[in-house]
Motif scaffolding. Structure first.
Motif, PDB file in Angstrom:
ATOM      1  N   PHE A 118     -63.758 -64.793  -5.404  1.00 33.03           N
ATOM      2  CA  PHE A 118     -64.756 -64.098  -6.213  1.00 33.03           C
ATOM      3  C   PHE A 118     -64.854 -62.629  -5.786  1.00 33.03           C
ATOM      4  O   PHE A 118     -64.945 -61.727  -6.631  1.00 33.03           O
ATOM      5  N   ALA A 119     -64.825 -62.398  -4.483  1.00 32.05           N
ATOM      6  CA  ALA A 119     -64.873 -61.021  -3.979  1.00 32.05           C
ATOM      7  C   ALA A 119     -63.663 -60.230  -4.450  1.00 32.05           C
ATOM      8  O   ALA A 119     -63.776 -59.049  -4.813  1.00 32.05           O
ATOM      9  N   MET A 120     -62.491 -60.867  -4.479  1.00 29.55           N
ATOM     10  CA  MET A 120     -61.295 -60.180  -4.953  1.00 29.55           C
ATOM     11  C   MET A 120     -61.414 -59.839  -6.433  1.00 29.55           C
ATOM     12  O   MET A 120     -60.991 -58.764  -6.874  1.00 29.55           O
ATOM     13  N   ASN A 121     -62.008 -60.728  -7.196  1.00 29.74           N
ATOM     14  CA  ASN A 121     -62.166 -60.512  -8.633  1.00 29.74           C
ATOM     15  C   ASN A 121     -63.179 -59.441  -8.970  1.00 29.74           C
ATOM     16  O   ASN A 121     -63.149 -58.881 -10.071  1.00 29.74           O
ATOM     17  N   THR A 122     -64.083 -59.170  -8.041  1.00 32.09           N
ATOM     18  CA  THR A 122     -65.186 -58.244  -8.317  1.00 32.09           C
ATOM     19  C   THR A 122     -65.117 -56.982  -7.464  1.00 32.09           C
ATOM     20  O   THR A 122     -66.126 -56.277  -7.322  1.00 32.09           O
ATOM     21  N   ASP A 123     -63.945 -56.706  -6.883  1.00 31.79           N
ATOM     22  CA  ASP A 123     -63.748 -55.494  -6.081  1.00 31.79           C
ATOM     23  C   ASP A 123     -64.740 -55.430  -4.921  1.00 31.79           C
ATOM     24  O   ASP A 123     -65.310 -54.385  -4.618  1.00 31.79           O
ATOM     25  N   ALA A 124     -64.940 -56.584  -4.262  1.00 26.16           N
ATOM     26  CA  ALA A 124     -65.937 -56.660  -3.194  1.00 26.16           C
ATOM     27  C   ALA A 124     -65.351 -57.204  -1.899  1.00 26.16           C
ATOM     28  O   ALA A 124     -66.101 -57.668  -1.035  1.00 26.16           O
ATOM     29  N   VAL A 125     -64.045 -57.146  -1.729  1.00 24.35           N
ATOM     30  CA  VAL A 125     -63.445 -57.679  -0.506  1.00 24.35           C
ATOM     31  C   VAL A 125     -63.939 -56.947   0.746  1.00 24.35           C
ATOM     32  O   VAL A 125     -64.234 -57.598   1.754  1.00 24.35           O
ATOM     33  N   PRO A 126     -64.041 -55.594   0.749  1.00 21.26           N
ATOM     34  CA  PRO A 126     -64.564 -54.945   1.950  1.00 21.26           C
ATOM     35  C   PRO A 126     -65.944 -55.462   2.355  1.00 21.26           C
ATOM     36  O   PRO A 126     -66.233 -55.623   3.543  1.00 21.26           O
ATOM     37  N   THR A 127     -66.795 -55.732   1.364  1.00 19.88           N
ATOM     38  CA  THR A 127     -68.123 -56.284   1.657  1.00 19.88           C
ATOM     39  C   THR A 127     -68.001 -57.691   2.222  1.00 19.88           C
ATOM     40  O   THR A 127     -68.712 -58.059   3.169  1.00 19.88           O
ATOM     41  N   TRP A 128     -67.085 -58.488   1.659  1.00 20.59           N
ATOM     42  CA  TRP A 128     -66.868 -59.847   2.158  1.00 20.59           C
ATOM     43  C   TRP A 128     -66.375 -59.808   3.597  1.00 20.59           C
ATOM     44  O   TRP A 128     -66.827 -60.587   4.439  1.00 20.59           O
ATOM     45  N   VAL A 129     -65.471 -58.905   3.902  1.00 17.37           N
ATOM     46  CA  VAL A 129     -64.943 -58.774   5.259  1.00 17.37           C
ATOM     47  C   VAL A 129     -66.044 -58.377   6.232  1.00 17.37           C
ATOM     48  O   VAL A 129     -66.107 -58.876   7.365  1.00 17.37           O
ATOM     49  N   ALA A 130     -66.924 -57.485   5.788  1.00 17.90           N
ATOM     50  CA  ALA A 130     -68.030 -57.075   6.654  1.00 17.90           C
ATOM     51  C   ALA A 130     -68.929 -58.250   7.011  1.00 17.90           C
ATOM     52  O   ALA A 130     -69.510 -58.291   8.105  1.00 17.90           O
ATOM     53  N   SER A 131     -69.024 -59.220   6.101  1.00 18.59           N
ATOM     54  CA  SER A 131     -69.852 -60.403   6.352  1.00 18.59           C
ATOM     55  C   SER A 131     -69.089 -61.497   7.088  1.00 18.59           C
ATOM     56  O   SER A 131     -69.692 -62.449   7.589  1.00 18.59           O
ATOM     57  N   HIS A 132     -67.760 -61.373   7.136  1.00 16.37           N
ATOM     58  CA  HIS A 132     -66.911 -62.367   7.803  1.00 16.37           C
ATOM     59  C   HIS A 132     -65.894 -61.637   8.690  1.00 16.37           C
ATOM     60  O   HIS A 132     -64.688 -61.733   8.472  1.00 16.37           O
ATOM     61  N   PRO A 133     -66.366 -60.910   9.694  1.00 15.91           N
ATOM     62  CA  PRO A 133     -65.456 -60.074  10.505  1.00 15.91           C
ATOM     63  C   PRO A 133     -64.366 -60.862  11.208  1.00 15.91           C
ATOM     64  O   PRO A 133     -63.267 -60.346  11.427  1.00 15.91           O
ATOM     65  N   SER A 134     -64.631 -62.115  11.549  1.00 14.95           N
ATOM     66  CA  SER A 134     -63.613 -62.905  12.263  1.00 14.95           C
ATOM     67  C   SER A 134     -62.451 -63.289  11.362  1.00 14.95           C
ATOM     68  O   SER A 134     -61.413 -63.719  11.852  1.00 14.95           O
ATOM     69  N   ALA A 135     -62.626 -63.127  10.050  1.00 11.61           N
ATOM     70  CA  ALA A 135     -61.551 -63.478   9.108  1.00 11.61           C
ATOM     71  C   ALA A 135     -60.497 -62.387   9.013  1.00 11.61           C
ATOM     72  O   ALA A 135     -59.391 -62.652   8.549  1.00 11.61           O
ATOM     73  N   ALA A 136     -60.835 -61.187   9.457  1.00 10.29           N
ATOM     74  CA  ALA A 136     -59.900 -60.062   9.340  1.00 10.29           C
ATOM     75  C   ALA A 136     -58.760 -60.198  10.349  1.00 10.29           C
ATOM     76  O   ALA A 136     -58.913 -60.826  11.406  1.00 10.29           O
TER      77      ALA A 136
END
Length: 326
Positions: free
Chosen positions: A302-320
């Motif tokens: 959903f984040a990829m579809n809505t241009d929100a991946v940076p925000t998603w990463v900020a909420s899931h830092p261990s996923a980076a």
């Protein structure tokens, strides 16, 4: 790889050669026909940005490393699987991008084929079925399809002058040793680095992170001031890219020009590298598979579809992607 290619071609803009260069490279790229001959009613709606499905194979390598038919110039039914599967999304303004790897052993529904490893889709039905499988899984619409050959990755690494990576664990793949610690890798050693998995604690998960780490390093090397200041080196790198990358037949020279120009401000530091969330591994019959975490993965898609991946990463830092993956 297209992010890398854009940086290389942009290095030639100082000479005012964008039209001629992109036309030449587009003409040389291998074209996969009919990739998007897909029932429109089954496809996701268009999301934000532009999305590529990037596949890594050995199908165009002179060495048959993925089967006896690996020297074929194109997909051969039942003989090839995709060892690397990445969704690459670039924002509409070209300011940032995301690269999400889908483990090749992910246990997923393949349209018309039932449950299987995701890389089996490429074996069963080539690029078109893989696109359908990924779109069905993620609900992210794929705009273009690209294939990078492993042998080409090695050549591009050499053309870029090598890559600098911090190796988390020493490995030896096919007799090519890669020591732990900060390393400057040429093409042969970089290929060994990204293909090893058996000696790594996380197996294919660690190999995926190594692949991402190498791409991050290659993008950084390709867009460094030294490379961009040398039209000769930049041309050589882009020439190598056009030799070893294949794209779908809808990706025209004008599309390439627009894409390249749109990425003129993108930097390696603005690319997020992630892996589709998983709950773990298990067995399906005799096959070892990866089980994706549907809830967390759907949040990412959903984040990829809505241009929100940076925000998603900020909420899931261990996923980076970590600075020093194994």
């Amino acid at each position: 790889m297209f992010l890398l290619g854009a940086g290389l071609v942009l290095a030639l803009l100082a000479a005012g050669a964008l039209f001629a260069v992109t036309q030449q490279f587009s003409d040389r790229m291998h074209r996969y026909e009919g990739v998007f001959n897909i029932d429109p009613s089954t496809r996701p709606v268009q999301g934000e940005g532009q999305t590529f499905l990037l596949v890594g194979t050995d199908t165009r390598s002179p060495d048959p490393t993925t089967g006896t038919e690996a020297t074929a110039s194109d997909w051969v039914p039942g003989m090839q699987r995709s060892d690397v599967i990445m969704l690459v999304n670039v924002s509409d303004d070209g300011s940032h991008a995301s690269v999400v790897s889908i483990p090749r052993d992910s246990w997923v529904p393949i349209p018309g084929r039932g449950m299987n490893k995701i890389n089996a889709a490429y074996s069963f039905g080539g690029p078109s079925l893989l696109v359908q499988t990924v779109e069905s899984l993620t609900r992210v619409r794929v705009d273009h399809f690209a294939v990078i050959d492993f042998a080409g990755f090695a050549q591009m690494t050499d053309a870029a002058g090598g890559i600098d990576v911090n190796v988390g664990q020493a490995t030896n793949f096919d007799g090519v040793a890669v020591p732990a610690g900060p390393q400057h890798l040429d093409g042969v050693h970089a290929l060994s680095y990204v293909r090893e998995r058996k000696s790594l604690p996380g197996g294919d998960f660690d190999r995926v992170r190594r692949q991402q780490n190498a791409l991050r390093a290659l993008a950084s090397s390709a867009t460094s001031s030294g490379t961009l200041a040398s039209p000769t080196r930049a041309y050589g790198l882009a020439d190598s890219l056009s030799t070893w990358v294949g794209v779908d037949d809808t990706f025209s020279a004008s599309d390439l020009r627009s894409f390249v120009w749109g990425l003129r401000d993108l930097r390696a530091s603005n690319i997020d590298f992630l892996t589709a969330p998983a709950t773990g591994t298990g067995m399906e019959g005799a096959a070892s598979v990866v089980y994706l975490d549907a809830d967390r993965a759907n949040e990412l898609w959903f984040a990829m579809n809505t241009d929100a991946v940076p925000t998603w990463v900020a909420s899931h830092p261990s996923a980076a992607l970590p600075a020093v993956p194994r």
